[in-house]
Scaffold this motif. Structure first.
Motif, PDB file in Angstrom:
ATOM      1  N   LEU A  86      26.645  10.641  28.539  1.00  0.00           N
ATOM      2  CA  LEU A  86      25.181  10.767  28.489  1.00  0.00           C
ATOM      3  C   LEU A  86      24.610  10.606  27.079  1.00  0.00           C
ATOM      4  O   LEU A  86      23.595   9.900  26.905  1.00  0.00           O
ATOM      5  N   PRO A  87      25.195  11.227  26.058  1.00  0.00           N
ATOM      6  CA  PRO A  87      24.607  11.029  24.731  1.00  0.00           C
ATOM      7  C   PRO A  87      24.754   9.614  24.193  1.00  0.00           C
ATOM      8  O   PRO A  87      23.997   9.206  23.310  1.00  0.00           O
ATOM      9  N   VAL A  88      25.700   8.845  24.731  1.00  0.00           N
ATOM     10  CA  VAL A  88      25.915   7.476  24.257  1.00  0.00           C
ATOM     11  C   VAL A  88      25.104   6.468  25.062  1.00  0.00           C
ATOM     12  O   VAL A  88      24.412   5.605  24.509  1.00  0.00           O
ATOM     13  N   LEU A  89      25.159   6.563  26.389  1.00  0.00           N
ATOM     14  CA  LEU A  89      24.528   5.571  27.264  1.00  0.00           C
ATOM     15  C   LEU A  89      23.143   5.975  27.730  1.00  0.00           C
ATOM     16  O   LEU A  89      22.431   5.170  28.335  1.00  0.00           O
ATOM     17  N   GLY A  90      22.744   7.209  27.477  1.00  0.00           N
ATOM     18  CA  GLY A  90      21.465   7.683  27.960  1.00  0.00           C
ATOM     19  C   GLY A  90      21.593   8.386  29.302  1.00  0.00           C
ATOM     20  O   GLY A  90      22.649   8.382  29.945  1.00  0.00           O
ATOM     21  N   ASP A  91      20.515   8.983  29.725  1.00  0.00           N
ATOM     22  CA  ASP A  91      20.493   9.726  30.985  1.00  0.00           C
ATOM     23  C   ASP A  91      20.839   8.809  32.152  1.00  0.00           C
ATOM     24  O   ASP A  91      20.772   7.582  32.060  1.00  0.00           O
ATOM     25  N   VAL A  92      21.201   9.423  33.267  1.00  0.00           N
ATOM     26  CA  VAL A  92      21.520   8.671  34.477  1.00  0.00           C
ATOM     27  C   VAL A  92      20.240   8.445  35.268  1.00  0.00           C
ATOM     28  O   VAL A  92      19.542   9.404  35.644  1.00  0.00           O
ATOM     29  N   ARG A  93      19.927   7.170  35.504  1.00  0.00           N
ATOM     30  CA  ARG A  93      18.754   6.829  36.302  1.00  0.00           C
ATOM     31  C   ARG A  93      19.036   7.067  37.779  1.00  0.00           C
ATOM     32  O   ARG A  93      18.180   7.543  38.519  1.00  0.00           O
ATOM     33  N   ARG A  94      20.253   6.689  38.194  1.00  0.00           N
ATOM     34  CA  ARG A  94      20.637   6.947  39.584  1.00  0.00           C
ATOM     35  C   ARG A  94      22.149   6.899  39.701  1.00  0.00           C
ATOM     36  O   ARG A  94      22.835   6.259  38.908  1.00  0.00           O
ATOM     37  N   VAL A  95      22.644   7.626  40.690  1.00  0.00           N
ATOM     38  CA  VAL A  95      24.052   7.510  41.073  1.00  0.00           C
ATOM     39  C   VAL A  95      24.126   6.342  42.047  1.00  0.00           C
ATOM     40  O   VAL A  95      23.634   6.427  43.170  1.00  0.00           O
ATOM     41  N   ALA A  96      24.706   5.240  41.588  1.00  0.00           N
ATOM     42  CA  ALA A  96      24.744   4.032  42.416  1.00  0.00           C
ATOM     43  C   ALA A  96      25.782   4.123  43.520  1.00  0.00           C
ATOM     44  O   ALA A  96      25.604   3.533  44.593  1.00  0.00           O
ATOM     45  N   ALA A  97      26.877   4.849  43.278  1.00  0.00           N
ATOM     46  CA  ALA A  97      27.923   5.005  44.288  1.00  0.00           C
ATOM     47  C   ALA A  97      28.725   6.252  43.975  1.00  0.00           C
ATOM     48  O   ALA A  97      28.893   6.617  42.808  1.00  0.00           O
ATOM     49  N   PRO A 107      26.805  25.970  40.419  1.00  0.00           N
ATOM     50  CA  PRO A 107      27.271  25.107  41.504  1.00  0.00           C
ATOM     51  C   PRO A 107      26.161  24.428  42.292  1.00  0.00           C
ATOM     52  O   PRO A 107      26.435  23.566  43.131  1.00  0.00           O
ATOM     53  N   THR A 108      24.916  24.812  42.042  1.00  0.00           N
ATOM     54  CA  THR A 108      23.786  24.181  42.724  1.00  0.00           C
ATOM     55  C   THR A 108      22.661  23.959  41.732  1.00  0.00           C
ATOM     56  O   THR A 108      22.558  24.646  40.703  1.00  0.00           O
ATOM     57  N   VAL A 109      21.803  23.017  42.064  1.00  0.00           N
ATOM     58  CA  VAL A 109      20.652  22.725  41.212  1.00  0.00           C
ATOM     59  C   VAL A 109      19.735  23.942  41.116  1.00  0.00           C
ATOM     60  O   VAL A 109      19.216  24.265  40.037  1.00  0.00           O
ATOM     61  N   GLU A 110      19.561  24.638  42.230  1.00  0.00           N
ATOM     62  CA  GLU A 110      18.656  25.779  42.234  1.00  0.00           C
ATOM     63  C   GLU A 110      19.161  26.889  41.314  1.00  0.00           C
ATOM     64  O   GLU A 110      18.381  27.473  40.537  1.00  0.00           O
ATOM     65  N   GLN A 111      20.450  27.171  41.365  1.00  0.00           N
ATOM     66  CA  GLN A 111      21.004  28.222  40.501  1.00  0.00           C
ATOM     67  C   GLN A 111      20.956  27.798  39.028  1.00  0.00           C
ATOM     68  O   GLN A 111      20.682  28.618  38.149  1.00  0.00           O
ATOM     69  N   GLY A 112      21.219  26.541  38.764  1.00  0.00           N
ATOM     70  CA  GLY A 112      21.142  26.061  37.394  1.00  0.00           C
ATOM     71  C   GLY A 112      19.740  26.149  36.840  1.00  0.00           C
ATOM     72  O   GLY A 112      19.530  26.526  35.677  1.00  0.00           O
ATOM     73  N   GLN A 113      18.753  25.802  37.666  1.00  0.00           N
ATOM     74  CA  GLN A 113      17.365  25.856  37.209  1.00  0.00           C
ATOM     75  C   GLN A 113      16.946  27.294  36.926  1.00  0.00           C
ATOM     76  O   GLN A 113      16.156  27.542  35.998  1.00  0.00           O
ATOM     77  N   ALA A 114      17.486  28.236  37.686  1.00  0.00           N
ATOM     78  CA  ALA A 114      17.169  29.642  37.435  1.00  0.00           C
ATOM     79  C   ALA A 114      17.667  30.066  36.058  1.00  0.00           C
ATOM     80  O   ALA A 114      16.998  30.839  35.353  1.00  0.00           O
ATOM     81  N   VAL A 115      18.830  29.549  35.646  1.00  0.00           N
ATOM     82  CA  VAL A 115      19.338  29.857  34.303  1.00  0.00           C
ATOM     83  C   VAL A 115      18.422  29.252  33.247  1.00  0.00           C
ATOM     84  O   VAL A 115      18.036  29.924  32.276  1.00  0.00           O
ATOM     85  N   VAL A 134      23.457  17.865  33.882  1.00  0.00           N
ATOM     86  CA  VAL A 134      24.789  17.536  34.400  1.00  0.00           C
ATOM     87  C   VAL A 134      24.931  18.053  35.834  1.00  0.00           C
ATOM     88  O   VAL A 134      25.443  17.342  36.712  1.00  0.00           O
ATOM     89  N   THR A 135      24.455  19.254  36.094  1.00  0.00           N
ATOM     90  CA  THR A 135      24.516  19.825  37.446  1.00  0.00           C
ATOM     91  C   THR A 135      23.753  18.952  38.442  1.00  0.00           C
ATOM     92  O   THR A 135      24.213  18.713  39.568  1.00  0.00           O
ATOM     93  N   GLU A 136      22.580  18.470  38.049  1.00  0.00           N
ATOM     94  CA  GLU A 136      21.779  17.626  38.943  1.00  0.00           C
ATOM     95  C   GLU A 136      22.522  16.329  39.291  1.00  0.00           C
ATOM     96  O   GLU A 136      22.519  15.895  40.459  1.00  0.00           O
ATOM     97  N   ILE A 137      23.168  15.729  38.308  1.00  0.00           N
ATOM     98  CA  ILE A 137      23.912  14.489  38.564  1.00  0.00           C
ATOM     99  C   ILE A 137      25.093  14.754  39.490  1.00  0.00           C
ATOM    100  O   ILE A 137      25.354  13.999  40.441  1.00  0.00           O
ATOM    101  N   LEU A 138      25.819  15.840  39.229  1.00  0.00           N
ATOM    102  CA  LEU A 138      26.971  16.185  40.075  1.00  0.00           C
ATOM    103  C   LEU A 138      26.540  16.471  41.509  1.00  0.00           C
ATOM    104  O   LEU A 138      27.209  16.049  42.458  1.00  0.00           O
ATOM    105  N   ALA A 139      25.442  17.181  41.663  1.00  0.00           N
ATOM    106  CA  ALA A 139      24.960  17.500  43.009  1.00  0.00           C
ATOM    107  C   ALA A 139      24.571  16.230  43.758  1.00  0.00           C
ATOM    108  O   ALA A 139      24.856  16.086  44.963  1.00  0.00           O
ATOM    109  N   GLY A 140      23.927  15.288  43.056  1.00  0.00           N
ATOM    110  CA  GLY A 140      23.579  14.027  43.690  1.00  0.00           C
ATOM    111  C   GLY A 140      24.806  13.231  44.096  1.00  0.00           C
ATOM    112  O   GLY A 140      24.856  12.645  45.192  1.00  0.00           O
ATOM    113  N   ALA A 141      25.819  13.214  43.229  1.00  0.00           N
ATOM    114  CA  ALA A 141      27.052  12.503  43.547  1.00  0.00           C
ATOM    115  C   ALA A 141      27.788  13.165  44.702  1.00  0.00           C
ATOM    116  O   ALA A 141      28.334  12.474  45.580  1.00  0.00           O
TER     117      ALA A 141
END
Length: 295
Positions: free
Chosen positions: A181-192, A95-103, A279-286
């Protein structure tokens, strides 16, 4: 190889336990749950041991499949990886970037294999479609609609505390991202990122390869409006995610196949813990952007 199941809820009962019990390669070795009575009941259905102590289960297996809330999964995944156990995880990774990075760190340091179960990535028809579109060039834009009626129907997941807290962004958002993500590539930024009715979230993503995508995610859609659609538009024309005849159980069998292959070859699977963390990082940013937009 022996694999244990961590979790006893609806998803463990509906998908994980039958998939592991029927798998040709993995030996379903036991169940641990936060409620010992539920663990015993589920284990008895499949004639395997129920464990009161998670460390005792870890000592008896080569891998674990996890069907637990994200925060619990992240903690136990670190514990299992440090014990040298391979991981079949569920989305979202944490649920958080920090916990995901620990995994991710624990997996890397222990040298164990990991697969995160994004259902659409392990269904034959949709997996083949994603592979085909990823090989094409010139995608301009995409839209993904993942609309469920979990909280407006008799879904077995309606009472899930973490889904009630985190909503569609974290429950079905990973599915949409696992396709895009596998089709369009990584997310550069969450625009909205904004909130809609109920738990609905609408995201606009800017991808590194130049394409944009729009995601509409909900667990509170009216049942008549529920459904999944992904459409890509670009130089190759217009194409849509096909329907799949597979089930969650058959998809989990394929995910367990993928984990076994990663163990044998040492090659990371595309849906490993590192991908789950992205995926967790993108969700957290959004999530943060949507909260700011809501004031």
């Amino acid at each position: 190889m022996r694999i244990g199941l961590l979790g006893t809820g609806p998803w463990a009962q509906m998908a994980h336990a039958p998939a592991l019990a029927g798998h040709a390669e993995w030996d379903f070795a036991g169940v641990w749950g936060r409620r010992p009575d539920a663990a015993k009941e589920l284990a008895d259905q499949y004639g395997v041991p129920a464990y009161d102590d998670v460390d005792a289960l870890l000592a008896d297996v080569d891998a674990v499949a996890v069907a637990l809330p994200p925060s619990v999964q992240a903690e136990l995944a670190v514990r299992a990886a440090r014990a040298g156990r391979h991981l079949l995880l569920d989305k979202p990774l944490a649920p958080t970037v920090e916990q995901g990075q620990a995994v991710v760190d624990a997996v890397r340091e222990a040298g164990v294999a990991s697969v995160v179960f994004f259902t659409t990535r392990f269904l034959p028809e949709t997996e083949a479609w994603i592979t085909e579109q990823a090989a094409a060039e010139g995608w301009f834009t995409a839209r993904a609609e993942w609309l469920g009626s979990v909280f407006t129907s008799d879904s077995p997941f309606a009472a899930s505390p973490w889904r009630q807290e985190k909503g569609a962004l974290w429950d079905v958002g990973p599915h949409a991202l696992s396709v895009l993500l596998p089709v369009l590539g990584d997310v550069r930024r969450v625009a909205a990122a904004v909130r809609g009715p109920g738990d609905t979230a609408v995201l606009v993503l800017d991808h590194v390869d130049g394409a944009s995508s729009t995601l509409t995610l909900s667990l509170t859609a009216p049942p008549a409006a529920a459904g999944v659609a992904v459409e890509l538009r670009g130089a190759a024309g217009v194409t849509s995610l096909p329907d799949s005849s597979g089930s969650a159980v058959s998809a989990l069998v394929r995910a367990a196949d993928a984990l076994g292959e990663a163990v044998r070859t040492g090659r990371p699977h595309p849906c490993d813990a590192a991908f789950g963390q992205r995926v967790t990082e993108i969700l957290a940013g959004a999530e943060a952007m949507a909260a700011d937009a809501a004031g």
